[in-house]
Write an enzyme that holds these catalytic residues in place. Sequence first.
Site, mmCIF file in Angstrom:
data_model
loop_
_atom_site.group_PDB
_atom_site.id
_atom_site.type_symbol
_atom_site.label_atom_id
_atom_site.label_comp_id
_atom_site.label_asym_id
_atom_site.label_seq_id
_atom_site.Cartn_x
_atom_site.Cartn_y
_atom_site.Cartn_z
ATOM 1 N N SER A 113 40.672 35.662 42.950
ATOM 2 C CA SER A 113 41.855 36.148 43.658
ATOM 3 C C SER A 113 41.731 35.727 45.112
ATOM 4 C CB SER A 113 41.903 37.682 43.563
ATOM 5 O OG SER A 113 42.794 38.249 44.500
ATOM 6 N N TYR A 142 38.172 46.077 44.003
ATOM 7 C CA TYR A 142 38.730 44.824 43.491
ATOM 8 C C TYR A 142 38.217 43.642 44.312
ATOM 9 C CZ TYR A 142 42.428 41.547 42.005
ATOM 10 O OH TYR A 142 43.122 40.463 41.517
#
Length: 275
Positions: free
Chosen positions: A154, A167
């Site tokens: 990401s 995350y």
Amino acid sequence: MGRVEGKVALVTGAARGIGRAQVLRFAEEGASVIALDICRQVETTVTAPSAPDDLAEVARLAQERGARVVSAIVDVRQGDRLRAAVDAGVAELGGLDIVCATAGITSKGPAVELDEQAWNTMIDINLTGVWQTCKAAAPHLIERRGGAMILTSSIAGLRGLSGVAHYTAAKHGVVGLMRSLANELAPYGIRVNSVHPTNVDTPMIQNAAVRSAFRPDLANPTRAEFAEAAMTMNMLPIPWVEPEDIANAALFLGSDEARYITAVTLPVDAGSTQR
């Protein structure tokens, strides 16, 4: 057409979103596919879960594109079951060449307010699950003396994002795993890279929790109101990219077009990491 003709690709998180797009894109270009997904709600998340019907549908669509498909419902946290599913798929399809470790979740909360379950579940799926996938697949690639692993990270694997420390930590960990695997597997001709999307138009962002995080000024933000806020993250004037954009990057990295590309962090981020 035929950029991965005759190859076999493994995709986790295959039932929806980026994983679904990868299954279909690889099928369109001639690969057989092992498609795996958990197909149920994951604790600590608010994203609506995929279902067995979703996995069956993506398998059907891939077969319509001419692919041989083996699908299974598997939790990437369960290493023994994951390895059994990969081994069964390889036995049926005759080998393994490409690995897309895509399964992942999202949740939110300030770092110092996250409870242990939210932290542990995130790390278990988004980092340890990627390692489990690579561990299950590596012996088959080594046997082929070649292949490619594409780990879905990401923009949070390249920069810090507020409200998603767990995350961000997991996605940074994916980069470290990728770099170590690239070194360890290079002698076998195996390439390992990571892909780093900005927001992708999937159920992981198109839900009330994420929309409200981007638009805390509104009680029930619409898609258009969410898009207005999301656009500020990117250099290009778009709010998000499509799953097919990430699938195209994975296809390139998995194909012989990228035969000398390894240990690379490839952003597909509309310039967001450079703002």
